[in-house]
Design an enzyme around this catalytic site. Sequence first.
Site, mmCIF file in Angstrom:
data_model
loop_
_atom_site.group_PDB
_atom_site.id
_atom_site.type_symbol
_atom_site.label_atom_id
_atom_site.label_comp_id
_atom_site.label_asym_id
_atom_site.label_seq_id
_atom_site.Cartn_x
_atom_site.Cartn_y
_atom_site.Cartn_z
ATOM 1 N N ASP A 144 -7.841 -5.003 -0.507
ATOM 2 C CA ASP A 144 -8.312 -5.640 -1.736
ATOM 3 C C ASP A 144 -8.066 -7.143 -1.746
ATOM 4 O O ASP A 144 -8.757 -7.880 -2.453
ATOM 5 C CB ASP A 144 -7.620 -5.020 -2.955
ATOM 6 C CG ASP A 144 -7.906 -3.540 -3.083
ATOM 7 O OD1 ASP A 144 -9.090 -3.171 -3.043
ATOM 8 O OD2 ASP A 144 -6.947 -2.758 -3.207
ATOM 9 N N HIS A 190 0.858 -1.185 0.000
ATOM 10 C CA HIS A 190 0.000 0.000 0.000
ATOM 11 C C HIS A 190 0.891 1.231 0.000
ATOM 12 O O HIS A 190 1.955 1.240 0.627
ATOM 13 C CB HIS A 190 -0.911 -0.003 1.233
ATOM 14 C CG HIS A 190 -2.065 0.946 1.136
ATOM 15 N ND1 HIS A 190 -1.938 2.293 1.388
ATOM 16 C CD2 HIS A 190 -3.369 0.741 0.814
ATOM 17 C CE1 HIS A 190 -3.124 2.877 1.226
ATOM 18 N NE2 HIS A 190 -4.002 1.965 0.881
#
Length: 397
Positions: free
Chosen positions: A320, A266
Amino acid sequence: MNYMMTDNEVFKEGLAGVPAAKSRVSHVDGTDGILEYRGIRIEELAKSSSFIEVAYLLIWGKLPTQAEIEEFEYEIRTHRRIKYHIRDMMKCFPETGHPMDALQTSAAALGLFYARRALDDPKYIRAAVVRLLAKIPTMVAAFHMIREGNDPIQPNDKLDYASNFLYMLTEKEPDPFAAKVFDVCLTLHAEHTMNASTFSARVTASTLTDPYAVVASAVGTLAGPLHGGANEEVLNMLEEIGSVENVRPYVEKCLANKQRIMGFGHRVYKVKDPRAIILQDLAEQLFAKMGHDEYYEIAVELEKVVEEYVGQKGIYPNVDFYSGLVYRKLDIPADLFTPLFAIARVAGWLAHWKEQLSVNKIYRPTQIYIGDHNLSYVPMTERVVSVARNEDPNAII
């Protein structure tokens, strides 16, 4: 790459790390893995709240009283239906079109049916918030049914927000635990500080256009593959891996070729995404209740192997990684994953819209011109003919 402009101005590609607003809506601490909505940790909200209460918190800036949440929920339940003009418009969309394109068009079309009023009118703001939260899920489900050759399923006013959306996909009341898991997924995706779609929403809001255009702008931005769609790509990756036995060779190949492993890492978090931690626990419970499948087993092994190889570099699963697995288990088509993101993120976009209005100044950045100067106009007869491309002259572009 940075380009110096003046002593006080620095150009950064993509505005990476450049503050674009002061906000009270949410906060991320990527070093310690903290996400807060209006100062409340995401872990507390996922455990104790609901998506509609979280939407109220984000948009109005405080937790509602019992009377306030009951009124808010009632307003949303009674505004879920969409006008038949919107449904008829969707029937004109190509059935092969992406649901995000259908959603962007439909969200913008809402502005045609609700007269634009002064943006300092609290009643107008309240009505717009309710309409968008209520109708966006209905539009997503309606387009899905229409492209399948079916009539849209009407909202069920007896069901809560999450349960009703799942119902509109199948006309069956969902399992209560499955609906709860989906509701938490919406909460986890409701807001995440300044990202591309939220920035787009605030830029659009700063022009003082209507909120339907603001949301349509944000939906269009989210539709881009660099922003939305990562959980769908996770499923494609798991399908490519094919079996638990292939996980380690796949990871080793990706690392050797410096290829990205979908669902990991991320730009903000240097530790495990707190939303991924919550979703991992929920996924374990969901699969324990509804039965494991090979995708889940591959994902569990993949997380273990990736952390073994690169966990020390701060590369961990993000939100995700598990959301796609959860949505697939709930029988939601993969190309609806990004529209689900939009359904949730409408709450955050509306919170930023409302906040932008309170301190508004239109966004007007500048640029660094890197083109030519002082060129002369060349008459048509003197221009060099470029090499013709091998294209069909009759093709429609």
